[in-house]
Enzyme design. Structure first.
Site, PDB file in Angstrom:
ATOM      1  N   ASP A  91       0.852  -1.191   0.000  1.00 52.30           N
ATOM      2  CA  ASP A  91       0.000   0.000   0.000  1.00 52.30           C
ATOM      3  C   ASP A  91       0.896   1.253   0.000  1.00 52.30           C
ATOM      4  O   ASP A  91       1.856   1.322   0.775  1.00 52.30           O
ATOM      5  CB  ASP A  91      -0.845  -0.049   1.285  1.00 52.30           C
ATOM      6  CG  ASP A  91      -1.965   0.956   1.325  1.00 52.30           C
ATOM      7  OD1 ASP A  91      -2.484   1.320   0.256  1.00 52.30           O
ATOM      8  OD2 ASP A  91      -2.354   1.356   2.450  1.00 52.30           O
TER       9      ASP A  91
ATOM     10  N   ASP B  67       2.072   5.031  -5.292  1.00 53.11           N
ATOM     11  CA  ASP B  67       1.339   6.235  -4.922  1.00 53.11           C
ATOM     12  C   ASP B  67       1.973   7.462  -5.579  1.00 53.11           C
ATOM     13  O   ASP B  67       2.970   7.996  -5.104  1.00 53.11           O
ATOM     14  CB  ASP B  67       1.343   6.379  -3.387  1.00 53.11           C
ATOM     15  CG  ASP B  67       0.583   7.614  -2.929  1.00 53.11           C
ATOM     16  OD1 ASP B  67       0.207   8.449  -3.777  1.00 53.11           O
ATOM     17  OD2 ASP B  67       0.360   7.753  -1.715  1.00 53.11           O
TER      18      ASP B  67
ATOM     19  N   GLU C  52      -3.181   5.678  -8.026  1.00 48.74           N
ATOM     20  CA  GLU C  52      -4.116   6.678  -7.474  1.00 48.74           C
ATOM     21  C   GLU C  52      -4.205   7.862  -8.418  1.00 48.74           C
ATOM     22  O   GLU C  52      -3.175   8.398  -8.844  1.00 48.74           O
ATOM     23  CB  GLU C  52      -3.606   7.113  -6.086  1.00 48.74           C
ATOM     24  CG  GLU C  52      -4.500   8.115  -5.383  1.00 48.74           C
ATOM     25  CD  GLU C  52      -4.147   8.261  -3.894  1.00 48.74           C
ATOM     26  OE1 GLU C  52      -3.526   7.340  -3.315  1.00 48.74           O
ATOM     27  OE2 GLU C  52      -4.483   9.301  -3.323  1.00 48.74           O
TER      28      GLU C  52
ATOM     29  N   HIS D  82      -7.506   9.471   4.872  1.00 46.32           N
ATOM     30  CA  HIS D  82      -6.848   8.469   5.704  1.00 46.32           C
ATOM     31  C   HIS D  82      -6.897   8.922   7.168  1.00 46.32           C
ATOM     32  O   HIS D  82      -6.763  10.111   7.451  1.00 46.32           O
ATOM     33  CB  HIS D  82      -5.381   8.311   5.295  1.00 46.32           C
ATOM     34  CG  HIS D  82      -5.195   7.746   3.926  1.00 46.32           C
ATOM     35  ND1 HIS D  82      -4.942   8.524   2.829  1.00 46.32           N
ATOM     36  CD2 HIS D  82      -5.212   6.466   3.481  1.00 46.32           C
ATOM     37  CE1 HIS D  82      -4.801   7.750   1.769  1.00 46.32           C
ATOM     38  NE2 HIS D  82      -4.966   6.494   2.131  1.00 46.32           N
TER      39      HIS D  82
ATOM     40  N   GLY E  86     -11.057   3.884   4.814  1.00 53.95           N
ATOM     41  CA  GLY E  86     -12.316   3.210   5.154  1.00 53.95           C
ATOM     42  C   GLY E  86     -12.726   3.342   6.615  1.00 53.95           C
ATOM     43  O   GLY E  86     -13.858   3.017   6.967  1.00 53.95           O
TER      44      GLY E  86
ATOM     45  N   VAL F 269      -8.774  -0.439   5.010  1.00 57.25           N
ATOM     46  CA  VAL F 269      -9.082  -0.092   6.402  1.00 57.25           C
ATOM     47  C   VAL F 269      -7.849  -0.318   7.272  1.00 57.25           C
ATOM     48  O   VAL F 269      -7.238  -1.386   7.215  1.00 57.25           O
ATOM     49  CB  VAL F 269     -10.246  -0.963   6.960  1.00 57.25           C
ATOM     50  CG1 VAL F 269     -10.606  -0.515   8.376  1.00 57.25           C
ATOM     51  CG2 VAL F 269     -11.464  -0.926   6.070  1.00 57.25           C
TER      52      VAL F 269
ATOM     53  N   THR G 204      -7.151   2.347  10.494  1.00 60.28           N
ATOM     54  CA  THR G 204      -7.303   3.022  11.791  1.00 60.28           C
ATOM     55  C   THR G 204      -8.316   2.320  12.716  1.00 60.28           C
ATOM     56  O   THR G 204      -8.026   2.110  13.898  1.00 60.28           O
ATOM     57  CB  THR G 204      -7.715   4.503  11.552  1.00 60.28           C
ATOM     58  OG1 THR G 204      -6.741   5.077  10.673  1.00 60.28           O
ATOM     59  CG2 THR G 204      -7.743   5.297  12.837  1.00 60.28           C
TER      60      THR G 204
HETATM   61  P1  13P Z   1      -7.881   4.329   7.336  1.00 58.75           P
HETATM   62  O1  13P Z   1      -6.737   4.285   8.295  1.00 58.75           O
HETATM   63  O2  13P Z   1      -8.574   5.641   7.345  1.00 58.75           O
HETATM   64  O3  13P Z   1      -8.804   3.176   7.516  1.00 58.75           O
HETATM   65  O4  13P Z   1      -7.276   4.226   5.855  1.00 58.75           O
HETATM   66  C1  13P Z   1      -6.594   3.078   5.469  1.00 58.75           C
HETATM   67  C2  13P Z   1      -6.096   3.232   4.085  1.00 58.75           C
HETATM   68  O5  13P Z   1      -6.722   3.808   3.235  1.00 58.75           O
HETATM   69  C3  13P Z   1      -4.794   2.653   3.767  1.00 58.75           C
HETATM   70  O6  13P Z   1      -4.414   2.921   2.460  1.00 58.75           O
END
Ligand code: 13P
Length: 268
Positions: free
Chosen positions: A73, A94, A124, A169, A199, A220, A222
């Site tokens: 990611d 990215d 992206e 994020h 997410g 997701v 956080t």
């Molecule tokens: P969150 O931490 O807001 O869930 O985002 C995760 C994310 O998009 C990682 O690329």
């Protein structure tokens, strides 16, 4: 992701930083018979090392009956190269802080290498926002321009596209305000699976709306890590391994909650 797109659900792509997070997420997918993506970032790789991190995911994925992908990611060109070489299922380059042309130039280089090596790519267009750069500045939202989406995909040979439609994020500072008509416009211009970053903190209705609007992968982090850290802070337990196991169960439940809303239950 193509199967999810056809079936009208989204695959959960969860950022995992250590063994407990990896185990929690795969356990959640097993319980629900859901396909799942484990994601890592360059900072986790720096902290855990690529070899160790990958070995943990491979060992847990080998025991699972559901499909488990390993995805990079928010990688740089170098990080993408290393992860493709190490056998990751897919990588995200990215280029959100670059100009449109620079983003295309590096994304298409990543694409060529990945496709030759049998991996898939996510890029992206626009900027989701909320990520902190090395100099401490936080990315602003730059909405995806639907008018260039088809050209971007064609020129980069992108397999799945991260879109910026109002999510950020990390923790939301005010109510999330998603631009669903922009999502529909993008969906009408391109046919590949679309990815929603940021997410955490979205409502079940937001998830249902974005999935019906064309999102097939939801990132997701956080909300899952908060479930774990809340548990670590409040645990009365004195035994290290038992405290970690409690946190693992909390993160597993948090991941299951998301998967059920994403509709991926029973889709493995
Ligand atoms: P969150 O931490 O807001 O869930 O985002 C995760 C994310 O998009 C990682 O690329």
């Amino acid at each position: 992701l193509l199967k999810a797109q056809k079936g009208g659900y989204a695959v959960g792509a969860f950022n995992a930083e250590n063994m407990e997070m990896v185990k929690a997420i795969i356990q959640a997918a097993e319980e629900l018979k859901a396909p799942v993506m484990i994601q890592t970032t360059p900072s986790t790789i720096k902290y855990g090392t690529l070899e160790t991190y990958q070995a943990i995911v491979a060992a847990e994925a080998a025991k699972a009956s559901v499909p488990v992908c390993l995805h990079l990611d928010h990688g740089s060109y170098e990080a993408c190269y290393k992860c493709i070489d190490a056998g990751f299922s897919s990588v995200m380059f990215d280029g959100s802080r670059l100009s449109y042309e620079e983003n295309i130039e590096i994304s298409s280089r990543v694409s060529k290498i990945a496709h030759q090596m049998g991996a898939h790519v996510e890029f992206e267009l626009g900027s989701v926002g909320g990520l902190e750069a090395e100099d401490g500045t936080v990315d602003e939202i730059k909405y995806t321009d639907p008018m260039v989406a088809a050209e971007f995909l064609e020129r980069t040979d992108c397999d799945f596209l991260a879109v910026s439609i109002g999510t950020v994020h990390g923790t939301y500072k005010s109510e999330p305000n998603l631009n669903l008509s922009l999502l529909r416009e993008i969906r009408n211009k391109v046919s590949c699976p679309l990815v929603l970053h940021g997410g955490s903190g979205l409502s079940n209705e937001d998830f249902r709306n974005t999935i019906s609007g064309g999102i097939s992968k939801i990132n997701v982090y956080t909300d899952i890590v908060h479930a774990g850290t809340d548990c670590l802070r409040t645990s009365k337990c004195q035994v290290y391994a038992d405290i970690l196991l409690q946190a693992e169960s909390a993160m597993c439940r948090a991941a299951m909650d998301k998967m059920m809303v994403f509709g991926s239950q029973g889709c493995a």
